[in-house]
Design a protein around this motif. Structure first.
Motif, PDB file in Angstrom:
ATOM      1  N   LEU A   1      34.079 -19.489  16.993  1.00 31.09           N
ATOM      2  CA  LEU A   1      35.535 -19.311  17.043  1.00 31.09           C
ATOM      3  C   LEU A   1      36.254 -20.645  16.869  1.00 31.09           C
ATOM      4  O   LEU A   1      37.221 -20.751  16.117  1.00 31.09           O
ATOM      5  CB  LEU A   1      35.911 -18.671  18.382  1.00 31.09           C
ATOM      6  CG  LEU A   1      37.362 -18.235  18.562  1.00 31.09           C
ATOM      7  CD1 LEU A   1      37.646 -16.990  17.727  1.00 31.09           C
ATOM      8  CD2 LEU A   1      37.649 -17.946  20.030  1.00 31.09           C
ATOM      9  N   ARG A   2      35.745 -21.669  17.560  1.00 34.00           N
ATOM     10  CA  ARG A   2      36.392 -22.974  17.491  1.00 34.00           C
ATOM     11  C   ARG A   2      36.233 -23.622  16.127  1.00 34.00           C
ATOM     12  O   ARG A   2      37.123 -24.337  15.664  1.00 34.00           O
ATOM     13  CB  ARG A   2      35.808 -23.897  18.571  1.00 34.00           C
ATOM     14  CG  ARG A   2      36.473 -23.743  19.924  1.00 34.00           C
ATOM     15  CD  ARG A   2      36.120 -24.886  20.842  1.00 34.00           C
ATOM     16  NE  ARG A   2      34.740 -24.836  21.270  1.00 34.00           N
ATOM     17  CZ  ARG A   2      34.355 -24.871  22.552  1.00 34.00           C
ATOM     18  NH1 ARG A   2      35.260 -24.945  23.512  1.00 34.00           N
ATOM     19  NH2 ARG A   2      33.079 -24.850  22.854  1.00 34.00           N
ATOM     20  N   SER A   3      35.115 -23.360  15.465  1.00 29.29           N
ATOM     21  CA  SER A   3      34.845 -24.038  14.204  1.00 29.29           C
ATOM     22  C   SER A   3      35.639 -23.457  13.037  1.00 29.29           C
ATOM     23  O   SER A   3      35.843 -24.138  12.032  1.00 29.29           O
ATOM     24  CB  SER A   3      33.346 -23.959  13.874  1.00 29.29           C
ATOM     25  OG  SER A   3      32.954 -22.609  13.668  1.00 29.29           O
ATOM     26  N   ASP A   4      36.108 -22.226  13.178  1.00 32.60           N
ATOM     27  CA  ASP A   4      36.830 -21.595  12.064  1.00 32.60           C
ATOM     28  C   ASP A   4      37.908 -20.658  12.618  1.00 32.60           C
ATOM     29  O   ASP A   4      37.646 -19.499  12.917  1.00 32.60           O
ATOM     30  CB  ASP A   4      35.858 -20.802  11.190  1.00 32.60           C
ATOM     31  CG  ASP A   4      36.543 -20.223   9.960  1.00 32.60           C
ATOM     32  OD1 ASP A   4      37.759 -20.438   9.788  1.00 32.60           O
ATOM     33  OD2 ASP A   4      35.858 -19.538   9.175  1.00 32.60           O
ATOM     34  N   PRO A   5      39.139 -21.154  12.775  1.00 33.36           N
ATOM     35  CA  PRO A   5      40.215 -20.335  13.327  1.00 33.36           C
ATOM     36  C   PRO A   5      40.499 -19.065  12.524  1.00 33.36           C
ATOM     37  O   PRO A   5      41.067 -18.103  13.062  1.00 33.36           O
ATOM     38  CB  PRO A   5      41.424 -21.273  13.289  1.00 33.36           C
ATOM     39  CG  PRO A   5      40.842 -22.654  13.281  1.00 33.36           C
ATOM     40  CD  PRO A   5      39.571 -22.537  12.512  1.00 33.36           C
ATOM     41  N   SER A   6      40.086 -19.030  11.256  1.00 37.70           N
ATOM     42  CA  SER A   6      40.346 -17.835  10.454  1.00 37.70           C
ATOM     43  C   SER A   6      39.541 -16.636  10.947  1.00 37.70           C
ATOM     44  O   SER A   6      39.817 -15.498  10.560  1.00 37.70           O
ATOM     45  CB  SER A   6      40.029 -18.095   8.977  1.00 37.70           C
ATOM     46  OG  SER A   6      38.630 -18.229   8.769  1.00 37.70           O
ATOM     47  N   THR A   7      38.545 -16.886  11.786  1.00 37.73           N
ATOM     48  CA  THR A   7      37.726 -15.790  12.307  1.00 37.73           C
ATOM     49  C   THR A   7      38.356 -15.109  13.513  1.00 37.73           C
ATOM     50  O   THR A   7      37.821 -14.116  14.005  1.00 37.73           O
ATOM     51  CB  THR A   7      36.329 -16.304  12.704  1.00 37.73           C
ATOM     52  OG1 THR A   7      36.472 -17.247  13.797  1.00 37.73           O
ATOM     53  CG2 THR A   7      35.626 -16.997  11.552  1.00 37.73           C
ATOM     54  N   VAL A   8      39.478 -15.618  13.998  1.00 38.47           N
ATOM     55  CA  VAL A   8      40.070 -15.096  15.238  1.00 38.47           C
ATOM     56  C   VAL A   8      40.400 -13.604  15.164  1.00 38.47           C
ATOM     57  O   VAL A   8      40.078 -12.848  16.086  1.00 38.47           O
ATOM     58  CB  VAL A   8      41.303 -15.925  15.643  1.00 38.47           C
ATOM     59  CG1 VAL A   8      42.100 -15.215  16.745  1.00 38.47           C
ATOM     60  CG2 VAL A   8      40.864 -17.303  16.122  1.00 38.47           C
ATOM     61  N   PRO A   9      41.068 -13.109  14.104  1.00 34.19           N
ATOM     62  CA  PRO A   9      41.381 -11.668  14.087  1.00 34.19           C
ATOM     63  C   PRO A   9      40.153 -10.785  14.236  1.00 34.19           C
ATOM     64  O   PRO A   9      40.159  -9.815  15.014  1.00 34.19           O
ATOM     65  CB  PRO A   9      42.059 -11.478  12.727  1.00 34.19           C
ATOM     66  CG  PRO A   9      42.682 -12.807  12.428  1.00 34.19           C
ATOM     67  CD  PRO A   9      41.696 -13.798  12.947  1.00 34.19           C
ATOM     68  N   ALA A  10      39.066 -11.102  13.513  1.00 38.95           N
ATOM     69  CA  ALA A  10      37.842 -10.310  13.644  1.00 38.95           C
ATOM     70  C   ALA A  10      37.228 -10.483  15.024  1.00 38.95           C
ATOM     71  O   ALA A  10      36.685  -9.530  15.599  1.00 38.95           O
ATOM     72  CB  ALA A  10      36.839 -10.706  12.560  1.00 38.95           C
ATOM     73  N   ALA A  11      37.310 -11.685  15.569  1.00 38.15           N
ATOM     74  CA  ALA A  11      36.769 -11.938  16.899  1.00 38.15           C
ATOM     75  C   ALA A  11      37.492 -11.112  17.956  1.00 38.15           C
ATOM     76  O   ALA A  11      36.869 -10.598  18.898  1.00 38.15           O
ATOM     77  CB  ALA A  11      36.873 -13.425  17.234  1.00 38.15           C
ATOM     78  N   VAL A  12      38.785 -10.980  17.810  1.00 40.21           N
ATOM     79  CA  VAL A  12      39.568 -10.171  18.752  1.00 40.21           C
ATOM     80  C   VAL A  12      39.093  -8.718  18.731  1.00 40.21           C
ATOM     81  O   VAL A  12      38.958  -8.067  19.776  1.00 40.21           O
ATOM     82  CB  VAL A  12      41.076 -10.270  18.434  1.00 40.21           C
ATOM     83  CG1 VAL A  12      41.869  -9.165  19.130  1.00 40.21           C
ATOM     84  CG2 VAL A  12      41.599 -11.646  18.852  1.00 40.21           C
ATOM     85  N   GLU A  13      38.825  -8.189  17.540  1.00 36.94           N
ATOM     86  CA  GLU A  13      38.347  -6.801  17.450  1.00 36.94           C
ATOM     87  C   GLU A  13      36.998  -6.650  18.148  1.00 36.94           C
ATOM     88  O   GLU A  13      36.755  -5.653  18.833  1.00 36.94           O
ATOM     89  CB  GLU A  13      38.244  -6.368  15.981  1.00 36.94           C
ATOM     90  CG  GLU A  13      39.544  -6.419  15.207  1.00 36.94           C
ATOM     91  CD  GLU A  13      40.675  -5.638  15.850  1.00 36.94           C
ATOM     92  OE1 GLU A  13      40.422  -4.515  16.345  1.00 36.94           O
ATOM     93  OE2 GLU A  13      41.808  -6.157  15.867  1.00 36.94           O
ATOM     94  N   GLU A  14      36.117  -7.625  17.981  1.00 36.64           N
ATOM     95  CA  GLU A  14      34.807  -7.562  18.635  1.00 36.64           C
ATOM     96  C   GLU A  14      34.954  -7.667  20.153  1.00 36.64           C
ATOM     97  O   GLU A  14      34.263  -6.973  20.906  1.00 36.64           O
ATOM     98  CB  GLU A  14      33.892  -8.651  18.089  1.00 36.64           C
ATOM     99  CG  GLU A  14      32.596  -8.855  18.853  1.00 36.64           C
ATOM    100  CD  GLU A  14      31.615  -7.683  18.799  1.00 36.64           C
ATOM    101  OE1 GLU A  14      30.479  -7.837  19.287  1.00 36.64           O
ATOM    102  OE2 GLU A  14      31.982  -6.589  18.281  1.00 36.64           O
ATOM    103  N   LEU A  15      35.847  -8.502  20.621  1.00 36.27           N
ATOM    104  CA  LEU A  15      36.077  -8.613  22.065  1.00 36.27           C
ATOM    105  C   LEU A  15      36.638  -7.308  22.624  1.00 36.27           C
ATOM    106  O   LEU A  15      36.252  -6.872  23.715  1.00 36.27           O
ATOM    107  CB  LEU A  15      37.023  -9.776  22.351  1.00 36.27           C
ATOM    108  CG  LEU A  15      36.404 -11.170  22.183  1.00 36.27           C
ATOM    109  CD1 LEU A  15      37.480 -12.231  22.069  1.00 36.27           C
ATOM    110  CD2 LEU A  15      35.455 -11.490  23.344  1.00 36.27           C
ATOM    111  N   LEU A  16      37.534  -6.678  21.889  1.00 32.14           N
ATOM    112  CA  LEU A  16      38.071  -5.384  22.318  1.00 32.14           C
ATOM    113  C   LEU A  16      36.958  -4.346  22.419  1.00 32.14           C
ATOM    114  O   LEU A  16      36.893  -3.574  23.385  1.00 32.14           O
ATOM    115  CB  LEU A  16      39.149  -4.916  21.344  1.00 32.14           C
ATOM    116  CG  LEU A  16      40.494  -5.658  21.418  1.00 32.14           C
ATOM    117  CD1 LEU A  16      41.308  -5.421  20.148  1.00 32.14           C
ATOM    118  CD2 LEU A  16      41.282  -5.216  22.643  1.00 32.14           C
ATOM    119  N   ARG A  17      36.081  -4.324  21.414  1.00 36.21           N
ATOM    120  CA  ARG A  17      34.955  -3.381  21.440  1.00 36.21           C
ATOM    121  C   ARG A  17      34.015  -3.678  22.591  1.00 36.21           C
ATOM    122  O   ARG A  17      33.620  -2.784  23.351  1.00 36.21           O
ATOM    123  CB  ARG A  17      34.166  -3.481  20.121  1.00 36.21           C
ATOM    124  CG  ARG A  17      32.938  -2.539  20.074  1.00 36.21           C
ATOM    125  CD  ARG A  17      31.872  -3.036  19.093  1.00 36.21           C
ATOM    126  NE  ARG A  17      31.184  -4.237  19.527  1.00 36.21           N
ATOM    127  CZ  ARG A  17      30.130  -4.251  20.350  1.00 36.21           C
ATOM    128  NH1 ARG A  17      29.661  -3.121  20.855  1.00 36.21           N
ATOM    129  NH2 ARG A  17      29.554  -5.396  20.680  1.00 36.21           N
TER     130      ARG A  17
END
Length: 413
Positions: free
Chosen positions: A273-289
Motif C-alpha cells: 500500500l505504501r509503495s504504490d498509492p494507486s493501489t488504495v481503491p482496490a485495497a479498500v475493497e479487499e479490506l471491506l471483504r
C-alpha cells in the motif's frame, strides 16, 4: 438438535468470522440455528445464495437488520414510520429514490477535496498533540494516541455532520447515544432513553431545516419532496436523519480503526500500500471483504415459500444473510482468510446486496480511500503502542471494531 447462532469471533484471529460458517458453506441445506431473539432462523452462508436472496422480493426487511442477535427482541412490533432500513416495496422505493441523488457517485466525488482536507487536519492534530521528544539523537517514540478517538471516529463524524447540517459541537451527544443503540445485549431503559433523546434531537433539527433551508441533505429532502408533490413527513425525515447519523459514522469509524490494525498486523501488505498509492481503491475493497464489520449479517423474514439449496423455507420463517461468510466463500475468493491487497475483491457483499444495499457505500469508500492514501504516507512509522494481544474488540455491537487502538510512531529530533 438446533445449534445456536454463532455470535463470537474466533480467539485465534480477531479478523476472521465465526468458524462455524466454513462448515455451513459445505452443506447443501442451510443450517437452522436458534437465535438470541428467541426464534429459529436459517443461515444463508454461501456467496451466491446471499446475493440471490437479498434481491428476492419474497424476503421482508421489516425487522431491524441484525435483530436476531438482540436477546428476546420484540419481532412483532410495528415498523417505524419512514424507516428506510425496514420498509419494503413501494414504501422503500420512495424513500430510496429521494435519497439516491444525495449519494450518487458524482456528488460523492465532488466531496473528495473536503474529505481529504478533513483527513489531513486530523493527522495534523495527532502530530501536533505529540510530546516534544527528549534531547538525544535518533528517532523518539511518540504517543501513545488512541487512533479511535483521535482519528477514526472524528473523520466520519465530521463528514456526516457536515452533510446533514448537524453542528459538530453536538457530536459527543449523538455519538454517546448511537453507541448505546448499536449494542446487542438487550433493550434497556438506557437504550430507550438514548433512542428518545436522539429522536428528539433530530426532530429539533428537522423543524429548524423546515423553517430555514440550508445546503444539507435534510434541507434538500424537504425541498425535493415538496417539488415532487410527495413531501416527507416529520416522522420520515427524523427516521432518515437518525439512520444516516448513526450509520454514517459507526460503520466507517470502525472500518478505519480495524483496517489500520489489520494492515499493521500484515506488514507485507502494508508495504504494498505504501509503495504504490494507486493501489488504495482496490485495497479498500479487499479490506471491506476481509473484515466485514456488519458481522452478524442481515435478518429477513420470508413472505412466500422459497428454495435454498435442498431446503424449502416457508412463509413466516426467518433467514440470516451472513455477509461475513459470503465474503469468505472459497468458491469466489480463493484463500479467503488471507488479506491480499492485490486481490480483485470488488464483488464483495460487505455493503449488502439488492434493493437494501447500503446507500452510503460510495461515501464510505471515499473516506476510506482518503484515509489510507494519507495516514501511512504522513506517519510511515505508525505502529501499535500495546501488544496485539491486548487490543480489545467490540463484539457486543452491531458493527465490529476495536474499542481503542493505542498507537505510536517515531518523530525526528
Amino acid at each position: 438438535m438446533t445449534e445456536s447462532f454463532p455470535v463470537r469471533r474466533p480467539s485465534g484471529c480477531p479478523f476472521d468470522p465465526a468458524p462455524e460458517y466454513a462448515g455451513y458453506r459445505r452443506t447443501e441445506a442451510p443450517a437452522k440455528v436458534s437465535t438470541p431473539a428467541g426464534v429459529d432462523a436459517y443461515v444463508i452462508s454461501r456467496y451466491d445464495d446471499v446475493r440471490t436472496l437479498l434481491r428476492d422480493t419474497r424476503l421482508s426487511s421489516r425487522l431491524a437488520p441484525s435483530e436476531h442477535v438482540v436477546p428476546d427482541a420484540d419481532l412483532d412490533r410495528e415498523v417505524e414510520s419512514g424507516s428506510i432500513l425496514q420498509a419494503d416495496g413501494a414504501a422503500h422505493k420512495r424513500l430510496r429514490r429521494m435519497l439516491a441523488t444525495e449519494f450518487a457517485v458524482k456528488r460523492m466525488e465532488a466531496l473528495r477535496p473536503r474529505v481529504a482536507a478533513m483527513v489531513e487536519e486530523r493527522i495534523d492534530a495527532m502530530l501536533d498533540s505529540s510530546p516534544t521528544p527528549p534531547p538525544r539523537s535518533g528517532p523518539a517514540a511518540d504517543g501513545p494516541v488512541d487512533l479511535v478517538q483521535e482519528f477514526a471516529l472524528p473523520i466520519p463524524s465530521l463528514v456526516i455532520c457536515e452533510l446533514l447540517g448537524v453542528p459538530y459541537a453536538d457530536r459527543d451527544e449523538f455519538q454517546e447515544r448511537s453507541a448505546q443503540l448499536v449494542r446487542v445485549d438487550g433493550w434497556t431503559e438506557e437504550s430507550q432513553r438514548a433512542s428518545d433523546d436522539l429522536n428528539q434531537y433530530i426532530v429539533g433539527l428537522v423543524l429548524a431545516k423546515q423553517a430555514h433551508r440550508e445546503d444539507d441533505i435534510l434541507s434538500r429532502l424537504i425541498t425535493r419532496g415538496e417539488e415532487l408533490g410527495t413531501p416527507l413527513s416529520i416522522e420520515e425525515l427524523v427516521s432518515v436523519g437518525v439512520t444516516l447519523l448513526i450509520a454514517g459514522h459507526e460503520t466507517t469509524a470502525n472500518m478505519i480503526a480495524l483496517s489500520t490494525l489489520a494492515l499493521l498486523r500484515n506488514p507485507a501488505q502494508l508495504d504494498l500500500l505504501r509503495s504504490d498509492p494507486s493501489t488504495v481503491p482496490a485495497a479498500v475493497e479487499e479490506l471491506l471483504r476481509y473484515l466485514s464489520v456488519v458481522h452478524f449479517g442481515l435478518f429477513r423474514q420470508v413472505t412466500d415459500d422459497l428454495t435454498v439449496g435442498s431446503s424449502t423455507i416457508g412463509a413466516g420463517d426467518y433467514l440470516i444473510a451472513a455477509l461475513s461468510s459470503a465474503n469468505r466463500d472459497e468458491s469466489v475468493f480463493p484463500d479467503p482468510d488471507r488479506l491480499d491487497l492485490e486481490r480483485d475483491a470488488a464483488a464483495h457483499v460487505a455493503f449488502g446486496f439488492g434493493p437494501h444495499q447500503c446507500i452510503g457505500q460510495q461515501l464510505a469508500r471515499l473516506e476510506l480511500q482518503e484515509v489510507f492514501t494519507r495516514l501511512f504516507a504522513r506517519i510511515p512509522t505508525l505502529r501499535l503502542a500495546v501488544p496485539f494481544e491486548e487490543v480489545d474488540y467490540r463484539e457486543n455491537t452491531l458493527v465490529y471494531g476495536v474499542t481503542a487502538l493505542p498507537v505510536t510512531w517515531d518523530v525526528p529530533i
